[in-house]
Motif scaffolding. Structure first.
Motif, PDB file in Angstrom:
ATOM      1  N   MET A 118      25.327  30.804  96.384  1.00 31.65           N
ATOM      2  CA  MET A 118      25.060  30.239  97.851  1.00 31.65           C
ATOM      3  C   MET A 118      26.232  30.750  98.549  1.00 31.65           C
ATOM      4  SD  MET A 118      22.490  28.178  97.856  1.00 31.65           S
ATOM      5  CE  MET A 118      22.907  27.967  99.822  1.00 31.65           C
ATOM      6  N   PHE A 119      27.708  30.981  98.411  1.00 30.16           N
ATOM      7  CA  PHE A 119      28.524  31.191  99.560  1.00 30.16           C
ATOM      8  C   PHE A 119      28.542  32.540  99.608  1.00 30.16           C
ATOM      9  CE2 PHE A 119      32.899  32.737 101.241  1.00 30.16           C
ATOM     10  CZ  PHE A 119      33.612  31.509 101.779  1.00 30.16           C
ATOM     11  N   GLY A 120      28.017  33.215  98.748  1.00 25.94           N
ATOM     12  CA  GLY A 120      28.526  34.881  98.479  1.00 25.94           C
ATOM     13  C   GLY A 120      26.902  35.532  99.224  1.00 25.94           C
ATOM     14  N   LEU A 121      25.935  34.483  98.616  1.00 22.44           N
ATOM     15  CA  LEU A 121      25.033  34.952  99.479  1.00 22.44           C
ATOM     16  C   LEU A 121      24.577  34.766 100.955  1.00 22.44           C
ATOM     17  CD1 LEU A 121      21.441  35.812  98.887  1.00 22.44           C
ATOM     18  CD2 LEU A 121      21.127  33.563  98.984  1.00 22.44           C
ATOM     19  N   ALA A 122      24.720  33.521 101.511  1.00 26.59           N
ATOM     20  CA  ALA A 122      24.912  33.086 103.137  1.00 26.59           C
ATOM     21  C   ALA A 122      25.829  34.447 103.861  1.00 26.59           C
ATOM     22  CB  ALA A 122      25.518  31.777 102.920  1.00 26.59           C
ATOM     23  N   ASP A 123      27.319  34.129 103.075  1.00 26.09           N
ATOM     24  CA  ASP A 123      28.110  35.748 103.534  1.00 26.09           C
ATOM     25  C   ASP A 123      26.810  36.722 104.178  1.00 26.09           C
ATOM     26  OD1 ASP A 123      30.182  36.401 104.311  1.00 26.09           O
ATOM     27  OD2 ASP A 123      31.255  37.561 102.933  1.00 26.09           O
ATOM     28  N   ILE A 124      26.479  37.465 103.041  1.00 23.24           N
ATOM     29  CA  ILE A 124      25.701  38.792 102.561  1.00 23.24           C
ATOM     30  C   ILE A 124      25.124  38.782 104.079  1.00 23.24           C
ATOM     31  CG2 ILE A 124      23.924  40.097 101.576  1.00 23.24           C
ATOM     32  CD1 ILE A 124      25.717  39.069  98.865  1.00 23.24           C
ATOM     33  N   LEU A 125      23.942  37.432 104.055  1.00 19.92           N
ATOM     34  CA  LEU A 125      22.510  37.118 105.392  1.00 19.92           C
ATOM     35  C   LEU A 125      23.665  36.746 106.617  1.00 19.92           C
ATOM     36  CD1 LEU A 125      20.516  35.001 102.647  1.00 19.92           C
ATOM     37  CD2 LEU A 125      20.143  37.986 103.539  1.00 19.92           C
ATOM     38  N   GLN A 126      24.667  37.230 106.748  1.00 19.69           N
ATOM     39  CA  GLN A 126      25.644  37.065 107.953  1.00 19.69           C
ATOM     40  C   GLN A 126      25.284  35.484 108.633  1.00 19.69           C
ATOM     41  OE1 GLN A 126      24.660  40.150 110.670  1.00 19.69           O
ATOM     42  NE2 GLN A 126      26.343  41.532 109.045  1.00 19.69           N
ATOM     43  N   CYS A 127      25.036  34.652 107.216  1.00 20.50           N
ATOM     44  CA  CYS A 127      25.107  32.574 107.692  1.00 20.50           C
ATOM     45  C   CYS A 127      26.461  32.365 107.973  1.00 20.50           C
ATOM     46  CB  CYS A 127      23.517  32.674 106.819  1.00 20.50           C
ATOM     47  SG  CYS A 127      22.592  32.985 106.197  1.00 20.50           S
ATOM     48  N   GLU A 128      26.563  30.693 107.817  1.00 19.76           N
ATOM     49  CA  GLU A 128      27.486  30.652 107.821  1.00 19.76           C
ATOM     50  C   GLU A 128      27.699  29.728 106.264  1.00 19.76           C
ATOM     51  OE1 GLU A 128      29.891  31.259 109.824  1.00 19.76           O
ATOM     52  OE2 GLU A 128      28.179  32.549 110.986  1.00 19.76           O
ATOM     53  N   PRO A 129      28.357  30.871 105.512  1.00 19.31           N
ATOM     54  CA  PRO A 129      28.690  30.171 103.224  1.00 19.31           C
ATOM     55  C   PRO A 129      29.393  28.572 103.992  1.00 19.31           C
ATOM     56  CG  PRO A 129      29.629  32.293 104.409  1.00 19.31           C
ATOM     57  CD  PRO A 129      29.497  31.668 105.547  1.00 19.31           C
ATOM     58  N   LEU A 130      30.429  28.229 104.507  1.00 19.46           N
ATOM     59  CA  LEU A 130      30.989  26.596 104.381  1.00 19.46           C
ATOM     60  C   LEU A 130      29.793  25.111 104.577  1.00 19.46           C
ATOM     61  CD1 LEU A 130      34.877  27.678 105.695  1.00 19.46           C
ATOM     62  CD2 LEU A 130      33.186  27.091 103.385  1.00 19.46           C
ATOM     63  N   LEU A 131      29.190  26.395 105.693  1.00 17.82           N
ATOM     64  CA  LEU A 131      28.376  24.892 106.427  1.00 17.82           C
ATOM     65  C   LEU A 131      27.026  25.187 105.647  1.00 17.82           C
ATOM     66  CD1 LEU A 131      27.542  23.665 108.517  1.00 17.82           C
ATOM     67  CD2 LEU A 131      26.288  25.523 109.196  1.00 17.82           C
ATOM     68  N   ALA A 132      26.645  26.631 104.607  1.00 17.66           N
ATOM     69  CA  ALA A 132      25.616  25.855 103.722  1.00 17.66           C
ATOM     70  C   ALA A 132      26.114  25.266 102.524  1.00 17.66           C
ATOM     71  CB  ALA A 132      25.326  27.968 103.234  1.00 17.66           C
ATOM     72  N   CYS A 133      27.547  25.627 102.436  1.00 22.48           N
ATOM     73  CA  CYS A 133      27.972  25.126 100.984  1.00 22.48           C
ATOM     74  C   CYS A 133      28.030  23.436 100.815  1.00 22.48           C
ATOM     75  CB  CYS A 133      29.692  25.386 100.064  1.00 22.48           C
ATOM     76  SG  CYS A 133      28.955  27.316 100.154  1.00 22.48           S
ATOM     77  N   VAL A 134      28.493  23.236 102.085  1.00 28.56           N
ATOM     78  CA  VAL A 134      28.779  21.866 102.885  1.00 28.56           C
ATOM     79  C   VAL A 134      27.414  20.504 102.741  1.00 28.56           C
ATOM     80  CG1 VAL A 134      28.901  19.837 104.698  1.00 28.56           C
ATOM     81  CG2 VAL A 134      30.820  22.208 104.031  1.00 28.56           C
ATOM     82  N   VAL A 135      26.396  21.617 103.459  1.00 28.59           N
ATOM     83  CA  VAL A 135      24.587  20.961 103.537  1.00 28.59           C
ATOM     84  C   VAL A 135      24.543  21.326 102.222  1.00 28.59           C
ATOM     85  CG1 VAL A 135      22.921  21.693 103.721  1.00 28.59           C
ATOM     86  CG2 VAL A 135      24.291  22.010 105.930  1.00 28.59           C
TER      87      VAL A 135
END
Length: 196
Positions: A118-135
């Protein structure tokens, strides 16, 4: 206080109860708000200070930071749904064709792998990895359904199993990044603030 250090202290002291739950809730909610605000500010700054800032200062360009946050929230929610599938393996709550027969150690590894992906995918998609993981964690532990309590308890046990593999490197890297010679010149100021 960061959730990582709060969790480490609570785990070390084996703290439980209503006050402990309240402390963790406050720490996590504060962290979600801070991460979301930071992410939004970073996206706005990235948009405003990019090489083609004039082109990005359009309504569509200004909408990009909000879309990035929304995508992070959606990724986190989707990750929580996948985590729910992993958690339901133990309780036999899935139809036969979805059961993988995962042991507890393998479940812990799958959950850790899911969060890393999830962290890597969010980073690749230029999203916010920490926010995605916290959610992911927030939604996974607060979903309302018939097996929610069992899943929450299972997640707690599984996270306890992977905690040494995440906390040790995290705190080691935090210590390694501390530059004592940079702090030494202002150490007296910190001491003064502490005394006052």
């Amino acid at each position: 206080r960061s959730p990582a250090s709060a969790i480490a202290v609570l785990k070390e002291t084996d703290a439980r109860g209503a006050f402990t739950s309240l402390v963790m809730a406050v720490v996590v909610v504060k962290d979600v708000v801070v991460i979301a605000a930071f992410a939004l500010n970073m996206e706005v700054a990235r948009t405003m200070f990019s090489k083609d800032a004039a082109a990005t200062l359009t309504p569509a360009g200004l909408l990009e930071p909000i879309l990035s946050l929304m995508a992070s929230l959606a990724m986190g929610t989707g990750g929580a749904a996948l985590m729910g599938l992993v958690l339901r393996q133990k309780n036999g709550l899935l139809p036969g064709y979805l059961r993988l027969g995962l042991s507890r150690k393998l479940q812990a590894g799958v959950i850790l792998g899911l969060v890393v992906v999830m962290f890597g995918l969010a980073d690749i998609l230029q999203c916010e990895p920490l926010l995605a993981c916290v959610v992911v964690g927030l939604v996974a532990t607060n979903r309302r359904h018939t097996s929610a309590e069992k899943e929450r308890e299972e997640l707690h046990h599984l996270l306890g199993a992977v905690m040494p593999f995440t906390n040790v490197p995290f705190f080691m890297l935090a210590g390694a990044s501390l530059k004592l010679n940079a702090v030494a010149g202002t150490l007296w100021l910190g001491g003064l603030v502490y005394v006052v």
